[in-house]
Design an enzyme around this catalytic site. Structure first.
Site, PDB file in Angstrom:
ATOM      1  N   ASN A 249      34.339  39.206  59.157  1.00  0.00           N
ATOM      2  CA  ASN A 249      33.894  39.393  57.774  1.00  0.00           C
ATOM      3  C   ASN A 249      32.455  38.885  57.775  1.00  0.00           C
ATOM      4  O   ASN A 249      32.177  37.740  57.468  1.00  0.00           O
ATOM      5  CB  ASN A 249      34.754  38.581  56.802  1.00  0.00           C
ATOM      6  CG  ASN A 249      36.195  39.075  56.780  1.00  0.00           C
ATOM      7  OD1 ASN A 249      36.456  40.252  57.016  1.00  0.00           O
ATOM      8  ND2 ASN A 249      37.126  38.181  56.508  1.00  0.00           N
ATOM      9  N   GLU A 330      40.082  45.416  54.373  1.00  0.00           N
ATOM     10  CA  GLU A 330      40.087  44.233  53.513  1.00  0.00           C
ATOM     11  C   GLU A 330      38.762  44.059  52.776  1.00  0.00           C
ATOM     12  O   GLU A 330      38.184  42.978  52.740  1.00  0.00           O
ATOM     13  CB  GLU A 330      40.435  42.988  54.343  1.00  0.00           C
ATOM     14  CG  GLU A 330      41.758  43.151  55.064  1.00  0.00           C
ATOM     15  CD  GLU A 330      42.243  41.913  55.802  1.00  0.00           C
ATOM     16  OE1 GLU A 330      41.406  41.100  56.219  1.00  0.00           O
ATOM     17  OE2 GLU A 330      43.467  41.782  55.952  1.00  0.00           O
ATOM     18  N   ASP A 405      49.790  42.339  61.775  1.00  0.00           N
ATOM     19  CA  ASP A 405      48.743  41.318  61.749  1.00  0.00           C
ATOM     20  C   ASP A 405      49.159  40.005  62.389  1.00  0.00           C
ATOM     21  O   ASP A 405      49.412  39.041  61.672  1.00  0.00           O
ATOM     22  CB  ASP A 405      48.307  41.081  60.291  1.00  0.00           C
ATOM     23  CG  ASP A 405      47.079  40.195  60.204  1.00  0.00           C
ATOM     24  OD1 ASP A 405      46.464  39.948  61.247  1.00  0.00           O
ATOM     25  OD2 ASP A 405      46.750  39.751  59.096  1.00  0.00           O
ATOM     26  N   GLU A 427      43.354  42.723  71.099  1.00  0.00           N
ATOM     27  CA  GLU A 427      42.925  41.530  70.364  1.00  0.00           C
ATOM     28  C   GLU A 427      44.142  40.644  70.116  1.00  0.00           C
ATOM     29  O   GLU A 427      45.122  41.067  69.509  1.00  0.00           O
ATOM     30  CB  GLU A 427      42.286  41.947  69.020  1.00  0.00           C
ATOM     31  CG  GLU A 427      41.848  40.770  68.171  1.00  0.00           C
ATOM     32  CD  GLU A 427      41.148  41.197  66.858  1.00  0.00           C
ATOM     33  OE1 GLU A 427      40.587  42.306  66.794  1.00  0.00           O
ATOM     34  OE2 GLU A 427      41.188  40.410  65.907  1.00  0.00           O
ATOM     35  N   GLU A 433      46.994  31.053  62.958  1.00  0.00           N
ATOM     36  CA  GLU A 433      47.009  31.379  61.527  1.00  0.00           C
ATOM     37  C   GLU A 433      48.424  31.467  60.959  1.00  0.00           C
ATOM     38  O   GLU A 433      48.703  30.922  59.902  1.00  0.00           O
ATOM     39  CB  GLU A 433      46.274  32.708  61.317  1.00  0.00           C
ATOM     40  CG  GLU A 433      46.377  33.232  59.899  1.00  0.00           C
ATOM     41  CD  GLU A 433      45.679  34.575  59.705  1.00  0.00           C
ATOM     42  OE1 GLU A 433      45.073  35.103  60.650  1.00  0.00           O
ATOM     43  OE2 GLU A 433      45.746  35.100  58.572  1.00  0.00           O
TER      44      GLU A 433
HETATM   45  O1  GCW Z   1      44.955  38.161  59.768  1.00  0.00           O
HETATM   46  C1  GCW Z   1      44.081  38.608  58.810  1.00  0.00           C
HETATM   47  C2  GCW Z   1      43.479  37.352  58.302  1.00  0.00           C
HETATM   48  C3  GCW Z   1      42.088  37.516  57.768  1.00  0.00           C
HETATM   49  C4  GCW Z   1      41.270  38.228  58.835  1.00  0.00           C
HETATM   50  C5  GCW Z   1      41.904  39.581  59.099  1.00  0.00           C
HETATM   51  C6  GCW Z   1      41.200  40.349  60.200  1.00  0.00           C
HETATM   52  C7  GCW Z   1      38.984  38.022  59.457  1.00  0.00           C
HETATM   53  O2  GCW Z   1      44.333  36.819  57.340  1.00  0.00           O
HETATM   54  O3  GCW Z   1      41.587  36.256  57.460  1.00  0.00           O
HETATM   55  O4  GCW Z   1      39.927  38.333  58.490  1.00  0.00           O
HETATM   56  O5  GCW Z   1      43.214  39.429  59.512  1.00  0.00           O
HETATM   57  O6  GCW Z   1      41.691  40.317  61.307  1.00  0.00           O
HETATM   58  O7  GCW Z   1      40.186  40.976  59.945  1.00  0.00           O
END
Ligand code: GCW
Length: 758
Positions: A249, A330, A405, A427, A433
């Site tokens: 981001n 996002e 995710d 990735e 997280e």
């Molecule tokens: O896992 C989600 C996260 C975001 C992250 C996004 C991504 C960098 O909650 O915080 O943003 O993925 O991978 O782009």
């Protein structure tokens, strides 16, 4: 599992004795076996501790490493990389053998360590070793007779190969392996092994649980923190050769001359260790920074802007690696804003970078946040699969291990194997997280191994993700892997000692995806704590069980995304779609739990996401008889009364998993306590305290999940299952508003006066 603790006081006694021994050892290098366990250790040295060797082995090692024969000193001196190799060998051998090896320019006695390339060292050149198969990054370590003397030769075609070989040689000593008759050749299977830092320019980290960013932007470029070099040493020791410095981001400021100067300074600190710098950039930079009217990838002015910007970057950083891009995801801008495809967007950057040898890592984590997103798991495939073959030669599409995710467990991402004419990279998320963040003891080696071994069936059995990304499945040469870094400004780098193992495991698997998580854990424990088998074996067992335990108490049987909104810390199975928020940012979207059953139907009767997989895999996932039980609710919506292979109902099984997870943590605490005599007090205490926190967190997850799923299913708890001590309303009212140092907070967290679950 679980070793019982015969006498807690006995442990404390040994510790006290150990710390006296530790104090003495500081003065006298030759000391007893307690030395490693005694000295307080803040974790800064990671796995590069180089603690003293003792006994007979010390004599053997000293005999085999008595002098250091470096490359010839040219008029310009040694290259920075060879200097790094020499200083690491000196540091490591001095630490472990208690005295520095003699420096020599040729082999004068038995036990010489020769290192260099045929170009940099006349001794290596004279040996005429066959190094052809090592490529540009590999090394060879051999025991040979040189000038009538026994020597160990660390040779490579390149300086960085020599540095990797030096670290490998030191690892042999650190793990107390025999070094008398060596014949080791190694080269990485994946060319670019990159850490993605999600670090913001204001010092916070998107998902960081180890203090703030390690990049001290304010004092750069004038001041180079010594941590940059130690970071680079740690990375090089496991073969990591790239770092994306900033969050995906991304801020446009990263592309300003001010910040590029700072980036160049970091690049200078990392370069001797073979680490190239990459940057995340926002797609809209031509507008926000360049003041153009659009960032349309087909607009010639936009192309010219990127061309100029990239040329300026290469003037400052001649070996700049390239860009990482998060587009149309996002809320981030991207080519779709201009009606262009992801491939056209990637092409824009690829063209600007190609003349300089740079690459684009273009993320496949693209999903529409609109209310019509029928199944989030399908979106990356639907977006990217039609674009196979349309990406430029210097583009890699960067795909997360699973389709959603970074959940505690996901099936393989359907894009792997499905784009034979596109470079795909993997990735992984090294920062935890979704797995307990700073404090939970969760070793990710088994998760990474599972992701790499997953069979895509793209070209029949054995078409594993590892073979897709190492290029062997489709004969590709541009290969890469990325891990979202867990490194921060904390003294111990990763927020806990055991989190360091995840950095280590990522690097080792990036170098060789065929390694096992267990072997890596063994290496890491030996290097990080010591070689006493009474410690190594139980700790490796704990590490190997830790990820499954977290899956058990968080999201068993293929559940996903049941965490609290925003912070993703703690349970939030009740989180329902909120006004103005996309449905797939809620938990109920994923669990689909109601009075009848639970799970996301991704078969033909549901979203049909399974059709994105090759037929053998689709059949396996789609059929209840063959679907792996640990992915059951990922692919199927089933009645609560459905009977699993064990004979238990789905409801009973779910409960069992939650309880099993909590019980594992409880036992882990007992085991850790029994290991106190083998660890210094500082690392013992930290880990013990964090395990205590984890037990409360696991209990919280279990109680809250049972309270919630019990309320929607209206099922009673079978005999023997303890009811949650609080009402569902209690758990729902609780929320953790912030995660330290993370730039993300919980949305709408009410300042409620509830008793915290821990
Ligand atoms: O896992 C989600 C996260 C975001 C992250 C996004 C991504 C960098 O909650 O915080 O943003 O993925 O991978 O782009």
């Amino acid at each position: 599992m679980g070793i019982s603790m015969p006498n807690a006081n006995a442990g404390a006694g040994v510790r006290a004795a150990a710390s006296v021994a530790g104090a003495l050892c500081f003065i006298a290098v030759a000391c007893g076996a307690l030395a490693g366990a005694a000295r307080a250790d803040d974790g800064y040295r990671l796995w590069l501790r180089y603690t003293p060797v003792h006994g007979q082995r010390l004599t053997r090692y000293r005999d085999a490493a008595s002098e250091l024969v470096g490359p010839d000193i040219s008029p310009n001196g040694l290259s920075p990389t060879l200097r790094a190799a020499r200083s690491e060998l000196l540091r490591g051998l001095t630490g472990m053998l208690g005295r520095p090896p003699a420096a020599a320019d040729r082999v004068r006695r038995n036990g010489a360590i020769v290192f260099g390339t045929p170009t940099s060292s006349a001794v290596v050149r004279g040996l005429a070793l066959d190094l052809a198969d090592l490529g540009q990054q590999g090394y060879r370590i051999r025991t040979l007779t040189v000038g009538g003397h026994r020597a160990t030769v660390i040779a490579a075609n390149t300086d960085i190969g020599v540095l990797y070989g030096a670290f490998r040689f030191l690892r042999l000593l650190q793990t107390r392996a025999p070094i008398g008759h060596l014949d080791i050749s190694a080269r990485p299977k994946i060319r670019r092994r990159v850490l993605d830092h999600w670090d913001n320019l204001n010092g916070t980290v998107e998902r960081g649980y180890a203090g703030g960013s390690i990049w001290q932007w304010q004092s750069l470029p004038e001041h180079l923190s010594p941590r940059y070099t130690d970071y680079a040493r740690a990375c090089a020791s496991i073969g990591i050769n790239g770092a994306v410095l900033d969050n995906v981001n991304a801020s446009p400021f990263i592309l300003t001359p001010l910040y590029l100067g700072k980036v160049a300074a970091i690049a200078g600190a990392l370069r001797p260790y073979g680490i190239r710098v990459y940057l995340s950039v926002p797609f809209s930079a031509p507008v926000t920074l360049g003041k153009l009217a659009s960032a349309d990838p087909l607009d010639p002015r936009v192309r010219a802007w990127w061309r100029r910007k990239v040329a300026a970057i290469y003037r400052a950083i001649p070996d700049f690696g390239g860009f990482l891009m998060k587009a149309n995801s996002e809320g981030q801008p991207g080519p779709e804003d201009y009606g262009r495809t992801q491939a056209q967007g990637a092409d824009l950057l690829a063209r600007a970078l190609a003349p300089h040898g740079g690459i684009v890592m273009w993320r496949a984590f693209v999903y529409s946040t609109g209310p019509h997103a029928e199944d989030r798991a399908k979106q990356a495939y639907d977006t990217f699969h039609p674009l196979d073959g349309k990406f430029a030669a210097n583009v890699l599409v960067q795909v997360k291990n699973g389709p959603i995710d970074f959940q505690p467990r996901e099936p393989v991402h359907p894009l792997f194997g499905a784009m034979p004419h596109t470079h795909l990279m993997l990735e992984l998320e090294v920062t935890k997280e979704y797995l307990g963040q700073r404090t939970s003891f969760v070793y990710l080696g088994p998760l990474f191994e599972e992701a790499l071994r997953a069979d895509t069936w793209a070209r029949g059995r054995g078409s594993t993700v590892a073979r897709v990304i190492d290029g062997s499945l489709y004969g590709q040469h541009l290969t890469a892997i990325a891990g979202v870094a867990n490194v921060g400004s904390d003294r111990d780098w990763c927020g806990s000692i055991f989190n360091q193992a995840n950095w280590y495991a990522f690097g080792r698997l990036a170098w060789n995806p065929d390694l096992t998580a267990r072997r890596i854990a063994q290496e890491w424990v030996r290097m990080t704590f010591g070689n006493d088998p009474r410690f190594v074996a139980p700790v490796v067992r704990l590490m190997m069980g830790s990820r499954e335990a977290a899956v058990d108490y968080m999201t068993p049987l293929g559940l996903a995304s049941q965490m609290a909104a925003g912070t993703h810390f703690g349970p939030g199975p009740w989180v329902a779609p909120a006004a103005g928020m996309p449905a797939d940012w809620s938990s109920t979207y994923y669990s689909r739990a109601d009075a009848h059953g639970i799970g996301f139907d991704r078969t033909a009767s549901g979203s049909d996401a399974i059709a994105q997989y090759p037929p053998p895999l689709a059949a396996r996932f789609g059929n209840l008889a063959t679907c792996p039980q640990d992915l059951l609710l990922w692919f199927h919506h089933l009645p609560w009364s459905y009977r699993l292979r064990s004979g238990r109902t789905l409801w009973e099984s779910l409960l069992r998993h939650y309880d099993r997870g909590v019980e594992w943590v409880r036992q882990a605490r007992v085991t850790w306590k029994s290991l106190a005599p083998y660890v210094d007090a500082q690392r013992y205490r930290l880990t013990a305290d964090y395990l205590a926190i984890q037990e409360k967190d696991a209990q919280w997850w279990r109680d809250a999940s049972i309270a919630y799923f019990g309320s929607v299913s209206h099922r009673a708890l079978p005999a023997g299952v303890k009811p949650p001590p609080d009402t569902l309303a209690h758990y729902e009212a609780f929320c953790v508003p912030y995660v330290e140092n993370s730039s993300v907070s919980a949305p709408g967290c009410p300042p409620a006066d509830v008793r915290v679950p821990r």
